[in-house]
Every structure is written in C-alpha cells, then in structure tokens.
Design a protein around this motif. Structure first.
Motif, mmCIF file in Angstrom:
data_model
loop_
_atom_site.group_PDB
_atom_site.id
_atom_site.type_symbol
_atom_site.label_atom_id
_atom_site.label_comp_id
_atom_site.label_asym_id
_atom_site.label_seq_id
_atom_site.Cartn_x
_atom_site.Cartn_y
_atom_site.Cartn_z
ATOM 1 N N ARG A 154 31.562 17.622 29.541
ATOM 2 C CA ARG A 154 30.291 16.991 29.931
ATOM 3 C C ARG A 154 29.304 16.902 28.772
ATOM 4 N NH1 ARG A 154 28.418 19.604 35.674
ATOM 5 N NH2 ARG A 154 30.139 18.859 36.931
ATOM 6 N N ASP A 155 29.537 17.682 27.723
ATOM 7 C CA ASP A 155 28.624 17.813 26.591
ATOM 8 C C ASP A 155 27.231 18.215 27.070
ATOM 9 O OD1 ASP A 155 28.114 17.933 23.866
ATOM 10 O OD2 ASP A 155 27.329 15.883 23.811
ATOM 11 N N ARG A 156 27.224 19.228 27.953
ATOM 12 C CA ARG A 156 25.991 19.814 28.470
ATOM 13 C C ARG A 156 26.170 21.320 28.538
ATOM 14 N NH1 ARG A 156 24.095 17.514 33.955
ATOM 15 N NH2 ARG A 156 22.376 18.950 33.565
ATOM 16 N N SER A 157 25.076 22.016 28.547
ATOM 17 C CA SER A 157 25.103 23.476 28.638
ATOM 18 C C SER A 157 24.318 23.946 29.847
ATOM 19 C CB SER A 157 24.495 24.109 27.379
ATOM 20 O OG SER A 157 25.253 23.785 26.243
ATOM 21 N N TYR A 158 24.612 25.165 30.265
ATOM 22 C CA TYR A 158 23.834 25.792 31.329
ATOM 23 C C TYR A 158 23.699 27.273 31.047
ATOM 24 C CZ TYR A 158 28.456 26.869 33.383
ATOM 25 O OH TYR A 158 29.740 27.295 33.593
ATOM 26 N N LEU A 159 22.694 27.853 31.661
ATOM 27 C CA LEU A 159 22.487 29.285 31.591
ATOM 28 C C LEU A 159 23.166 29.889 32.814
ATOM 29 C CD1 LEU A 159 21.055 31.688 30.180
ATOM 30 C CD2 LEU A 159 19.167 31.316 31.777
ATOM 31 N N ALA A 160 24.180 30.714 32.597
ATOM 32 C CA ALA A 160 24.870 31.405 33.689
ATOM 33 C C ALA A 160 24.195 32.749 33.887
ATOM 34 C CB ALA A 160 26.341 31.593 33.357
ATOM 35 N N ILE A 161 23.888 33.065 35.144
ATOM 36 C CA ILE A 161 23.212 34.320 35.466
ATOM 37 C C ILE A 161 24.103 35.126 36.407
ATOM 38 C CG2 ILE A 161 21.160 35.385 36.482
ATOM 39 C CD1 ILE A 161 19.664 32.748 35.786
ATOM 40 N N PHE A 162 24.455 36.333 35.976
ATOM 41 C CA PHE A 162 25.271 37.247 36.767
ATOM 42 C C PHE A 162 24.403 38.404 37.232
ATOM 43 C CE2 PHE A 162 28.256 35.107 34.044
ATOM 44 C CZ PHE A 162 29.417 34.974 34.798
ATOM 45 N N ASP A 163 24.529 38.797 38.476
ATOM 46 C CA ASP A 163 23.857 39.975 39.006
ATOM 47 C C ASP A 163 24.792 41.155 38.757
ATOM 48 O OD1 ASP A 163 22.776 42.049 40.523
ATOM 49 O OD2 ASP A 163 22.239 40.741 42.195
ATOM 50 N N LEU A 164 24.389 42.103 37.941
ATOM 51 C CA LEU A 164 25.277 43.208 37.558
ATOM 52 C C LEU A 164 25.480 44.230 38.669
ATOM 53 C CD1 LEU A 164 24.341 43.702 33.813
ATOM 54 C CD2 LEU A 164 26.148 42.318 34.848
#
Length: 182
Positions: free
Chosen positions: A134-144
């Motif tokens: 896609r040539d796009r980025s995202y911020l992945a958020i994990f709940d630890l």
C-alpha cells in the motif's frame, strides 16, 4: 552485567529467547532500574533465520525456557505477533498506562514485589509498521496486559509511508521531562 564486580554474568542467549531473531530490545521504562521479567523487541521470526523485521515479540527472561533449539526449529514458547512478509516493523517504544503510578512502584520495590504484581504489564507497546504494498504506514498499539499474539488493539493509519528505521520517543508533555527515551 553484575554491577558489584563490574563483569558479565553470562553471555548466553537469554532464557526463552532461543531462535528468536530480534533487535531493539526494551523493557517497560518504569522497570529500567528494577528487575524486569519481560523484554520486548522488534522481531523477524522465531526460527533463528535472518529476515526483515515484520513483528514484535515478548521474551520471558526470568522464567523462560533454557532449552537450546535446532536451527530452523520454531520457539513456540515466545509470545509474538507477525504482520506478514509485506510489512516492515520499526523499533517499538513502551508507554506506561496512567494506572501504573510512581507511588505504586515505590510501594512495590524488588524486595517486596508480589508475584502477581501486574504493573510491569500496565503499558502499551507502540510501533510503526510500513505496508510495502500500500506504501502507507500505521502505528500499531498493543496492550501489554494482553498477549501480543492477539494482535494490536488499534492501528492508526497515516496518510503516507514512514521510511523503515525511524526511531521514536514518548514524552508525557512538550518538555519531555518524564521520558527516559527523549
């Protein structure tokens, strides 16, 4: 490293990390000077092969397996999440939740930690992920407080791609006064 003798205690692979191809290891910043049970890292795979970083792993370094694995053998004891081969993951950061207060940490020093103390997991792991197709980025958020293998609790898509290799930091305010990263 043993600070009293100023020498290495061991140069062996950390418990639970056999065949985990990972880099940029870090712990919850509230545990930077305390004994941490978990180390988090950007990961390529869990079979000991060199490849692009496409996921994140949680290593249980205090009670992880000491077993040595054969090359190519998967380390199934590692809690990891992999996005897939078309994704490139950046260095993660850990942001403590506001429920993990300084008073709680002072009351629970290493000498009197309750074995059920969950404050080390009271945080989020954030990492930039680039989707090469896609040539796009995202911020992945994990709940630890959940397993990484369950995947991110949120993906915040950006309008464009962020080049792989960007390093970041977290600050509670614009002065960066409380962050160990900035």
């Amino acid at each position: 490293i043993d600070p009293s003798t100023k020498s290495f205690v061991s140069l062996d692979v950390a418990p639970g990390a056999s065949n985990v191809c990972a880099e940029h290891p870090l712990v919850n910043p509230n545990f930077a000077t305390r004994k941490a049970s978990y180390v988090y890292a950007v990961a390529s795979n869990i079979v000991g092969d060199a490849s692009a970083p496409c996921g994140y792993a949680k290593l249980c370094v205090e009670n992880g397996s000491q077993e040595s694995l054969s090359p190519g053998e998967a380390n199934t004891s590692v809690d990891a999440y992999f996005f897939g081969s078309r994704y490139f993951c950046g260095e993660p950061i850990i942001v403590p939740k506001t429920t993990c207060t300084a008073d709680h940490l002072r009351a629970n020093t290493n000498d009197n930690l309750d074995e059920n103390d969950s404050s080390e997991k009271e945080a989020y792991l954030l990492g930039l992920v680039k989707d090469a197709i896609r040539d796009r980025s995202y911020l992945a958020i994990f709940d630890l407080e959940r397993n990484l293998s369950e995947g991110p609790v949120c993906k915040l898509w950006l309008k464009t791609a962020i080049p792989h290799g960007l390093h970041g930091c977290f600050a509670e305010d614009e002065t960066a006064s409380r962050s160990v990263f900035c």
